[in-house]
Design a protein around this motif. Structure first.
Motif, short mmCIF file in Angstrom:
data_model
loop_
_atom_site.label_atom_id
_atom_site.label_comp_id
_atom_site.label_asym_id
_atom_site.label_seq_id
_atom_site.Cartn_x
_atom_site.Cartn_y
_atom_site.Cartn_z
N THR A 5 0.81 -1.21 0.00
CA THR A 5 0.00 0.00 0.00
C THR A 5 0.85 1.27 0.00
OG1 THR A 5 -0.11 -0.01 2.41
CG2 THR A 5 -1.87 -1.17 1.22
N GLY A 6 2.16 1.13 -0.12
CA GLY A 6 3.04 2.29 -0.03
C GLY A 6 3.03 3.17 -1.27
N ILE A 7 3.39 4.45 -1.06
CA ILE A 7 3.56 5.41 -2.15
C ILE A 7 4.95 6.04 -2.00
CG2 ILE A 7 2.76 7.56 -3.18
CD1 ILE A 7 0.03 7.03 -2.07
N GLU A 8 5.67 6.09 -3.09
CA GLU A 8 6.97 6.78 -3.13
C GLU A 8 6.99 7.76 -4.29
OE1 GLU A 8 9.83 3.11 -1.53
OE2 GLU A 8 9.59 3.47 -3.68
N VAL A 9 7.69 8.86 -4.10
CA VAL A 9 7.98 9.77 -5.20
C VAL A 9 9.48 9.65 -5.49
CG1 VAL A 9 8.43 11.78 -3.70
CG2 VAL A 9 7.68 12.13 -6.08
#
Length: 490
Positions: free
Chosen positions: A465-469
């Protein structure tokens, strides 16, 4: 089956109430990979959208042979009927088709009769012909005993769309001659006897097959007095192309555009159709497509059944420097699902990192992010991050290339699922907008004004469920907005 029984036992223990796992699912719809704001059936298979109409102040959606749903807002759906087509002799199967309301009783089945047109697939011969059924309530259709209404003795003739063409007071049918890469156009006064008018195609992409044609009008540059016709055709069992031109009741003639033009540049979008407005009250043209590709549609790991549809998209034609293009905008009513807004501006820093301002615990959210493209850079998002897996969306400002990499997304071994897609996305006024809808097993990305859209299935693990930029260089400006989205099942 063991998993379902385990859930049932757990619920019984916690609530001391003897309910089955099936009843739990009917209440909560929280099965693994169940979309939480896309339409999916309660159970079983769902394929091409069929019979999308707006009538009596409701949206009606069919998947022939499998059921019907209705909606008041294209956000919440109620499944109302199963196996809506009845009365055949058991020797056929129903393939994709459409529905019309016969307001003037041209067919003799009654004023305001519901007419379903579809492909009759004969099991023994594999012949594909066109047939009709009729109904007085839209929930149960009776097979027309004089079927088929069009038969070319072909195994590759399918997926009719019918609509009323007011200038000639005729019904029009567009139907695919699949391996010839043609759309055949017919007319009728009564929906029973059909006269061939013309063929469109081959044109644009013509590698394998054409299917599921649709033909409709759109406003140009938001001007209701300037309209063009659009022909959408599903191609190669994997994607869709569209053509812009004029239709005079007999022939569809192309504008002088460079083709092919693709409806969706992602990995999984097919068989879309627009809602036909039989109340004559809608101010927009809305479409829904199948989030799937035939390479692995039957292999996906969902437990309730297989298949779901895209979020609804409002269509327009808009003039760009390269010419007239179809744009797609997410249905406005989806905004009612938003909660817990997060909005901030910042400059990207070199590297890959999490955004502490927005850390969802489920893949049920919306991002609306605008990047500056004035500096050379490669930047983007990693979504569905966890357990060493992710979906990467990257943009290169030097060649205007947007790439989606799904090669390491799912822990489920699905043959041919590990894929990438790339397309040129031109910035507008030095900016790139990424409007992204993430659901339990899909991502839909609308760039800029919706000229370039990318849809794909994902099937990440529960902890992904992670988000990275990420950014190759420092300094790119980012305006970030995000919302968690409420489930429509709650």
């Amino acid at each position: 089956m063991k998993w379902k029984n385990l859930i049932a036992i757990l619920v019984f223990t916690l609530l001391a109430t003897p309910i089955t796992a099936q009843e739990v699912f009917k209440t909560n719809r929280q099965e693994p990979y169940r979309p939480q704001y896309h339409y999916s059936p309660i159970e079983g298979w769902i394929g091409d959208p069929c019979g999308l109409i707006y009538y009596q102040n409701q949206y009606h959606l069919y998947t022939f042979g499998h059921g019907k749903a209705v909606s008041n807002d294209l956000v919440h759906y109620q499944q109302t009927a199963n196996d809506v087509l009845k009365g055949d002799d058991g020797t056929i199967r129903y393939f994709t088709g459409s529905v019309a309301i016969d307001k003037n009783n041209t067919s003799g089945f009654g004023k305001n009769a519901w007419i379903a047109a579809y492909t009759i697939f004969t099991k023994a011969s594999e012949n594909q012909a066109q047939g009709i059924s009729f109904s007085n309530d839209g929930n149960s259709f009776q097979y027309y005993k004089q079927n088929p209404v069009i038969d070319l003795q072909s195994k590759e003739f399918r997926d009719p769309t019918i609509f009323w063409y007011e200038p000639t007071s005729r019904w029009i049918m567009v139907v695919a001659k699949a391996k010839e890469k043609k759309v055949k156009i017919y007319e009728s006064t009564d929906l029973k006897e059909w006269v061939w008018l013309s063929d469109f195609g081959p044109a644009g992409t013509q590698d394998k097959v054409w299917e599921c044609p649709d033909l409709f009008q759109l406003n140009v540059d938001n001007n209701p007095n300037n309209k063009k016709w659009v022909m959408v055709v599903s191609i190669d069992w994997a994607r869709e192309q569209y053509f812009i031109g004029d239709f005079d009741g007999k022939n569809f003639k192309l504008d002088n555009e460079k083709y092919p033009l693709y409806v969706d540049k992602g990995l999984d979008y097919y068989a879309s159709r627009v809602f036909r407005d039989y109340d004559n009250t809608l101010k927009k043209t809305t479409t829904i497509g199948w989030i799937a590709t035939w390479d692995y549609a039957l292999l996906v790991p969902s437990s309730w059944g297989k298949g779901f549809w895209s979020i609804p998209r409002d269509l327009e034609l808009k003039t760009f420097s390269e010419g007239l293009r179809m744009i797609q905008k997410p249905e406005e009513n989806l905004k009612t699902l938003r909660e817990s807004p997060v909005i901030f501006n910042q400059k990207l820093k070199k590297g890959t990192y999490k955004l502490p301002q927005f850390i969802p615990t489920e893949n049920i959210y919306e991002l609306d992010v605008v990047f500056s493209t004035t500096k050379p850079n490669v930047f983007g998002f990693n979504l569905c991050v966890g357990d060493g897996r992710k979906v990467s969306i990257s943009y290169n400002t030097q060649n205007d290339s947007l790439t989606i990499d799904r090669t390491n997304c799912s822990n489920v071994p699905i043959e041919k699922f590990a894929r990438k897609t790339s397309a040129k996305v031109t910035p507008e006024n030095g900016k790139l907008r990424m409007h992204i809808y993430v659901d339990k097993s899909s991502i839909e990305l609308f760039t800029n004004q919706g000229k370039d859209v990318f849809s794909l299935m994902t099937f990440p693990g529960e902890t992904q469920t992670g988000i990275e930029v990420f950014s190759k260089e420092n300094g790119t400006k980012m305006n970030f907005s995000a919302w968690k989205l409420k489930s429509v099942w709650n």
